[in-house]
Design a protein around this motif. Structure first.
Motif, mmCIF file in Angstrom:
data_model
loop_
_atom_site.group_PDB
_atom_site.id
_atom_site.type_symbol
_atom_site.label_atom_id
_atom_site.label_comp_id
_atom_site.label_asym_id
_atom_site.label_seq_id
_atom_site.Cartn_x
_atom_site.Cartn_y
_atom_site.Cartn_z
ATOM 1 N N ASP A 54 0.789 -1.174 -0.025
ATOM 2 C CA ASP A 54 0.017 0.084 -0.038
ATOM 3 C C ASP A 54 0.831 1.335 0.042
ATOM 4 O OD1 ASP A 54 -1.632 2.420 1.028
ATOM 5 O OD2 ASP A 54 -2.987 0.753 1.695
ATOM 6 N N MET A 55 1.252 1.867 -1.140
ATOM 7 C CA MET A 55 2.123 2.734 -1.275
ATOM 8 C C MET A 55 1.894 4.138 -0.316
ATOM 9 S SD MET A 55 4.793 1.971 -2.457
ATOM 10 C CE MET A 55 4.741 0.058 -2.838
ATOM 11 N N PRO A 56 0.761 4.652 -0.556
ATOM 12 C CA PRO A 56 0.101 5.611 0.284
ATOM 13 C C PRO A 56 0.632 5.623 1.729
ATOM 14 C CG PRO A 56 -1.593 5.302 -1.097
ATOM 15 C CD PRO A 56 -0.800 4.091 -1.234
ATOM 16 N N LEU A 57 0.110 4.452 2.271
ATOM 17 C CA LEU A 57 0.671 4.087 3.723
ATOM 18 C C LEU A 57 2.263 4.049 3.772
ATOM 19 C CD1 LEU A 57 -0.326 2.910 6.476
ATOM 20 C CD2 LEU A 57 -0.023 0.742 5.733
ATOM 21 N N VAL A 58 2.987 3.390 2.836
ATOM 22 C CA VAL A 58 4.491 3.274 3.025
ATOM 23 C C VAL A 58 4.911 4.674 2.912
ATOM 24 C CG1 VAL A 58 6.546 2.618 2.050
ATOM 25 C CG2 VAL A 58 4.404 1.108 1.971
ATOM 26 N N MET A 59 4.677 5.606 1.870
ATOM 27 C CA MET A 59 5.015 6.894 1.899
ATOM 28 C C MET A 59 4.838 7.860 3.217
ATOM 29 S SD MET A 59 6.739 6.938 -0.999
ATOM 30 C CE MET A 59 6.849 5.566 -1.967
ATOM 31 N N LYS A 60 3.482 7.782 3.728
ATOM 32 C CA LYS A 60 3.308 8.525 4.904
ATOM 33 C C LYS A 60 4.115 7.954 6.232
ATOM 34 C CE LYS A 60 -1.067 7.953 6.086
ATOM 35 N NZ LYS A 60 -2.674 8.019 6.156
ATOM 36 N N THR A 61 4.246 6.520 6.154
ATOM 37 C CA THR A 61 4.690 6.005 7.344
ATOM 38 C C THR A 61 6.315 6.036 7.675
ATOM 39 O OG1 THR A 61 2.811 4.686 7.230
ATOM 40 C CG2 THR A 61 4.261 4.038 9.088
ATOM 41 N N CYS A 62 6.847 5.648 6.517
ATOM 42 C CA CYS A 62 8.372 5.148 6.622
ATOM 43 C C CYS A 62 9.242 6.611 6.659
ATOM 44 C CB CYS A 62 8.699 4.263 5.350
ATOM 45 S SG CYS A 62 7.880 2.878 5.447
ATOM 46 N N ASN A 114 12.200 7.999 -8.249
ATOM 47 C CA ASN A 114 13.558 7.382 -8.723
ATOM 48 C C ASN A 114 13.085 6.551 -9.990
ATOM 49 O OD1 ASN A 114 15.389 5.229 -9.145
ATOM 50 N ND2 ASN A 114 16.067 5.488 -7.110
ATOM 51 N N PRO A 115 13.738 6.924 -11.141
ATOM 52 C CA PRO A 115 13.526 6.351 -12.450
ATOM 53 C C PRO A 115 13.351 4.716 -12.304
ATOM 54 C CG PRO A 115 15.499 7.682 -12.545
ATOM 55 C CD PRO A 115 14.834 7.958 -11.367
ATOM 56 N N GLU A 116 14.496 4.360 -11.637
ATOM 57 C CA GLU A 116 14.671 2.889 -11.593
ATOM 58 C C GLU A 116 13.349 2.227 -10.876
ATOM 59 O OE1 GLU A 116 17.041 0.208 -11.912
ATOM 60 O OE2 GLU A 116 18.599 1.375 -12.615
ATOM 61 N N VAL A 117 13.141 2.939 -9.829
ATOM 62 C CA VAL A 117 11.695 2.377 -9.238
ATOM 63 C C VAL A 117 10.451 2.396 -9.840
ATOM 64 C CG1 VAL A 117 10.468 2.700 -7.138
ATOM 65 C CG2 VAL A 117 12.898 2.969 -6.987
ATOM 66 N N ILE A 118 10.223 3.471 -10.603
ATOM 67 C CA ILE A 118 9.182 3.785 -11.472
ATOM 68 C C ILE A 118 8.987 2.434 -12.493
ATOM 69 C CG2 ILE A 118 7.854 5.023 -13.247
ATOM 70 C CD1 ILE A 118 9.102 7.355 -11.446
ATOM 71 N N LYS A 119 10.226 2.237 -13.154
ATOM 72 C CA LYS A 119 10.448 1.435 -14.289
ATOM 73 C C LYS A 119 10.215 -0.238 -13.712
ATOM 74 C CE LYS A 119 14.060 -0.219 -16.399
ATOM 75 N NZ LYS A 119 15.514 -0.151 -16.732
ATOM 76 N N ALA A 120 10.448 -0.614 -12.546
ATOM 77 C CA ALA A 120 10.247 -1.672 -11.918
ATOM 78 C C ALA A 120 8.961 -2.004 -11.531
ATOM 79 C CB ALA A 120 11.125 -2.035 -10.416
ATOM 80 N N TYR A 121 8.346 -0.770 -11.146
ATOM 81 C CA TYR A 121 6.891 -1.163 -10.803
ATOM 82 C C TYR A 121 5.974 -1.037 -11.863
ATOM 83 C CZ TYR A 121 6.779 -1.224 -5.940
ATOM 84 O OH TYR A 121 6.825 -1.907 -4.501
ATOM 85 N N LEU A 122 6.285 -0.325 -12.971
ATOM 86 C CA LEU A 122 5.578 -0.190 -14.070
ATOM 87 C C LEU A 122 5.662 -1.649 -14.952
ATOM 88 C CD1 LEU A 122 6.113 3.346 -16.047
ATOM 89 C CD2 LEU A 122 4.098 2.404 -14.882
ATOM 90 N N GLY A 123 6.895 -2.251 -14.854
ATOM 91 C CA GLY A 123 7.268 -3.441 -15.329
ATOM 92 C C GLY A 123 6.305 -4.448 -14.710
ATOM 93 N N THR A 124 5.384 -4.480 -13.502
ATOM 94 C CA THR A 124 4.491 -5.453 -13.078
ATOM 95 C C THR A 124 3.185 -5.155 -13.388
ATOM 96 O OG1 THR A 124 4.379 -4.282 -11.188
ATOM 97 C CG2 THR A 124 6.066 -5.667 -11.276
ATOM 98 N N GLU A 125 3.036 -4.377 -14.491
ATOM 99 C CA GLU A 125 1.381 -3.935 -15.155
ATOM 100 C C GLU A 125 0.701 -3.108 -14.095
ATOM 101 O OE1 GLU A 125 -0.204 -7.566 -16.355
ATOM 102 O OE2 GLU A 125 1.441 -8.388 -17.408
ATOM 103 N N GLY A 126 1.724 -2.322 -13.329
ATOM 104 C CA GLY A 126 1.029 -1.393 -12.472
ATOM 105 C C GLY A 126 -0.023 -1.921 -11.272
ATOM 106 N N ASP A 127 0.074 -2.978 -10.950
ATOM 107 C CA ASP A 127 -0.865 -3.466 -9.683
ATOM 108 C C ASP A 127 -0.345 -2.721 -8.516
ATOM 109 O OD1 ASP A 127 1.524 -4.837 -9.156
ATOM 110 O OD2 ASP A 127 0.346 -6.848 -8.725
ATOM 111 N N ASP A 128 0.656 -2.166 -8.328
ATOM 112 C CA ASP A 128 1.081 -1.269 -7.340
ATOM 113 C C ASP A 128 1.284 0.092 -8.149
ATOM 114 O OD1 ASP A 128 1.280 -3.447 -5.434
ATOM 115 O OD2 ASP A 128 3.088 -4.109 -6.568
ATOM 116 N N ASP A 129 0.681 0.907 -7.388
ATOM 117 C CA ASP A 129 0.726 2.164 -8.115
ATOM 118 C C ASP A 129 1.487 2.981 -7.136
ATOM 119 O OD1 ASP A 129 0.393 4.493 -9.401
ATOM 120 O OD2 ASP A 129 -1.764 4.642 -8.988
ATOM 121 N N ILE A 130 2.723 3.282 -7.922
ATOM 122 C CA ILE A 130 3.824 4.224 -6.737
ATOM 123 C C ILE A 130 3.379 5.385 -6.762
ATOM 124 C CG2 ILE A 130 5.203 4.602 -8.783
ATOM 125 C CD1 ILE A 130 7.006 3.300 -5.762
ATOM 126 N N ALA A 131 2.755 6.297 -7.467
ATOM 127 C CA ALA A 131 2.410 7.635 -7.646
ATOM 128 C C ALA A 131 1.236 7.817 -6.548
ATOM 129 C CB ALA A 131 2.039 8.324 -9.102
#
Ligand SMILES: Nc1ncnc2c1ncn2[C@@H]1O[C@H](COP(=O)(O)OP(=O)(O)OP(=O)(O)O)[C@@H](O)[C@H]1O
Ligand SMILES: [Mg+2]
Lengths: 321, 257
Positions: free
Chosen positions: B209-217, B240-257
């Motif tokens: 859960d990215m919003p939770l991660v971003m808020k908590t960590c 981070n472009p590497e991170v965005i690429k990694a997440y986009l590679g998984t068909e966006g089931d985790d939305d980093i933005a």
């Protein structure tokens, strides 16, 4: 007066019920940590033969013989328990059954020591020994209006009853403690238990050894109640019978072993016709229980319900005051 | 330094679940461990808690080597975890679950338990009171006599946290605590995690859960195919472009933005 009430036959049956309760407890306590052992008949044989040989050949006091039997069964429990840690469920059951058979075959084949298949007779009788001791200090069962043989059966029954009560208290208390929680945690989820800081190896070996010692104790008592034992008393039929006490009565709670052993010992005694088919009945019972009530007749939920009722009644009691 | 992961690799047959991962956690921090499915996050938890042994590398806890210890010894040292696929003791009541968590902080053995010695009674009372307090913290006090298996999903996750806290960890490892929780529960979870940190416990958090991660960590380590691809503060990770690429590679089931 008392003399007319006391029937040696009933006392004998009651004594067997008590010994079977100890055997049922031995399954209960090993199962508490999730280990299904079919080695009880083997551990029972270890206990029985140890004390029988010591008391008949070396005139060791009964108490010492029985304790030696319990200890040796416990040592065998550790020896079998440690390698068995790798085994689960049915594989553990088969391995422990194998242990039981090894013990039996060993007894049959070491005739010079164990008299082989013939068995050992003339084992000092518990009741007789106690009476002898009491007679030395001038006690006569006539004082109670009892014949000597009535008294011996009665005293054996009382002694076994005390042992069973002590054991039931012991294991009920253990269940509701840090040790009991560790056993249940391992039973429910070994990896989660380890992650909570529970030393899984230690507690599994502990519970296995406790089971072995209980079976050893039952075996030792059996030898001194019957005064005759042979390898035929400790076959895998016996192992299955012991398992049935616990599985039928309820393997989650101490009360299950009590109920199972009592009911299944009385059944063939009261219904003579059934006696012949008892192993068939045990088989059917096991299948039916596994299919419809795997936790046994008496389960944890039932015990909780009793406890809650008791609790409520006590509450009412204090309110009324 | 609370925990130092040093060049950990883990191979499962031909699969490399982790390769040469290093990072460390400082006291009082909430460190996020994220990455797409199969990145090796749970495997990292299994390395730390000795559920599995690493193929190579080592781990130290407060400058002491802990690789090679047994799971229960690691818990005793002060690291406790929760599981991605909840592993409660289902047939125990809620409070018994938490009391079982106190195992490694208590001592009563067979004899004390059977004779109900003074010290045993005292100990039982202490862990009972502590369990109640922890259940209050995770808002499960009312359910304390319910069986573990009868709790709702989100409640089970909170119970697992309370059980772990009962072992008095210095470092708490949470494996996807928000999985299966609704929005309201996730908000409460965020509050709970910060509250635990304020109790002085360092936290390593795996979460999708990215919003939770971003808020908590405070800081985040990103894994992808067993490799560490980024480490830094939430803002920096998000862009981070590497991170965005990694997440986009998984068909966006985790939305980093
Ligand atoms: N015990 C195991 N045996 C074999 N392979 C395993 C084992 N545990 C994990 N793996 C493999 O290792 C890789 C990493 O798995 P891991 O569970 O650590 O991923 P994860 O990052 O936790 O993923 P998710 O977000 O889905 O939980 C996967 O390819 C997985 O199939
Ligand atoms: Mg995972």
């Amino acid at each position: 007066m008392l003399g007319e009430l006391i029937n040696p036959y009933y006392l004998q049956v009651a004594s067997f019920i008590l010994i079977n309760i100890i055997l049922g407890l031995s399954i209960y306590v090993t199962l508490a940590s999730g280990q299904l052992s079919l080695g009880s008949a083997g551990f029972m044989a270890v206990g029985a033969y140890t004390t029988a040989l010591l008391t008949t050949n070396f005139e060791v006091p009964l108490l010492v013989g029985i304790l030696a039997g319990v200890m040796l069964a416990g040592i065998f429990g550790i020896i079998v328990g440690i390698p068995s840690l790798r085994l689960r469920g049915v594989f553990l059951a088969i391995a422990t059954l194998g242990f039981g058979e090894i013990v039996r075959v060993f007894i049959v084949n070491t005739e010079s020591l164990t008299k082989g298949a013939i068995g050992i007779s003339g084992i000092p009788q518990l009741g007789r020994e106690i009476l002898d001791k009491l007679e030395v200090i001038g006690f006569d069962p006539e004082i109670l209006g009892l014949k000597a043989n009535q008294f011996t059966f009665l005293i054996v029954f009382i002694l076994l009853l005390i042992i069973v009560i002590v054991l039931v208290c012991f294991f009920s208390r253990q269940k509701n403690s840090r040790v009991g929680r560790a056993f249940s945690a391992i039973n429910m989820d070994e990896q989660a238990a380890a992650s909570m800081g529970i030393n899984v190896t230690y507690y599994k070996v502990l519970s296995f050894t406790q089971g072995a010692m209980l079976a050893g104790l039952a075996g030792a008592l059996y030898a001194h109640v019957l005064s005759y034992i042979s390898p035929a008393d400790f076959t895998y039929h016996k192992a299955v019978e012991i398992l049935t006490f616990s599985v039928f009565g309820g393997s989650e709670v101490v009360g299950g072993a009590i109920f199972g052993a009592t009911f299944l010992t009385l059944l063939p005694e009261t219904l003579r016709a059934i006696s012949e088919y008892r192993y068939m009945i045990y088989g059917i019972l096991l299948v039916v229980m596994m299919a419809y009530r795997p936790q046994g007749v008496i389960d944890e939920q039932m015990m909780r319900w009793f406890k809650r009722r008791k609790g409520r009644r006590q509450q009412h009691g204090t309110e009324n005051k | 330094m609370v925990l130092k992961i040093n060049n950990i690799s883990k191979q499962f047959g031909g699969i490399t679940a982790l390769s040469n991962v290093s990072f460390s956690i400082t006291e009082g921090e909430i460190l996020g461990l994220i990455g797409p499915n199969g990145a090796g996050k749970t495997t990292m938890f299994n390395m730390i808690t000795s559920v599995l042994a690493p193929t190579s590398g080592d781990i130290s806890f407060y400058d002491e080597q802990i690789s090679g210890l047994k799971s229960h010894q690691i818990t005793t040292k002060g690291i406790c975890r929760t599981f991605q696929n909840i592993r409660l003791f289902p047939e125990m009541t809620v409070i018994e679950n938490v009391m079982t968590g106190s195992h490694c902080r208590t001592k009563s053995g067979v004899w004390k338990s059977v004779f109900r010695t003074k010290s045993q009674k005292q100990e039982e009372k202490e862990i009972y009171d502590k369990a109640k307090q922890l259940l209050e913290t995770v808002n499960l006090l009312k359910e304390r006599e319910t069986l573990g298996k009868n709790l709702a999903y989100g409640q089970q996750r909170r119970l697992e946290i309370a059980r772990a806290l009962a072992s008095e960890p210095k470092l708490l490892l949470l494996d996807e605590p928000a999985a299966g929780m609704n929005e309201q529960e996730t908000v409460e979870l965020h509050r709970l995690i910060t509250k635990i940190r304020d109790m002085g416990i360092t936290i390593l958090l795996i979460e999708h859960d990215m919003p939770l991660v971003m808020k908590t960590c405070d800081r985040i380590v990103v894994l992808n195919f067993g490799k560490k691809i980024a480490e830094g503060e939430p803002k920096a990770i998000q862009s981070n472009p590497e991170v965005i690429k990694a997440y986009l590679g998984t068909e966006g089931d985790d939305d980093i933005a």
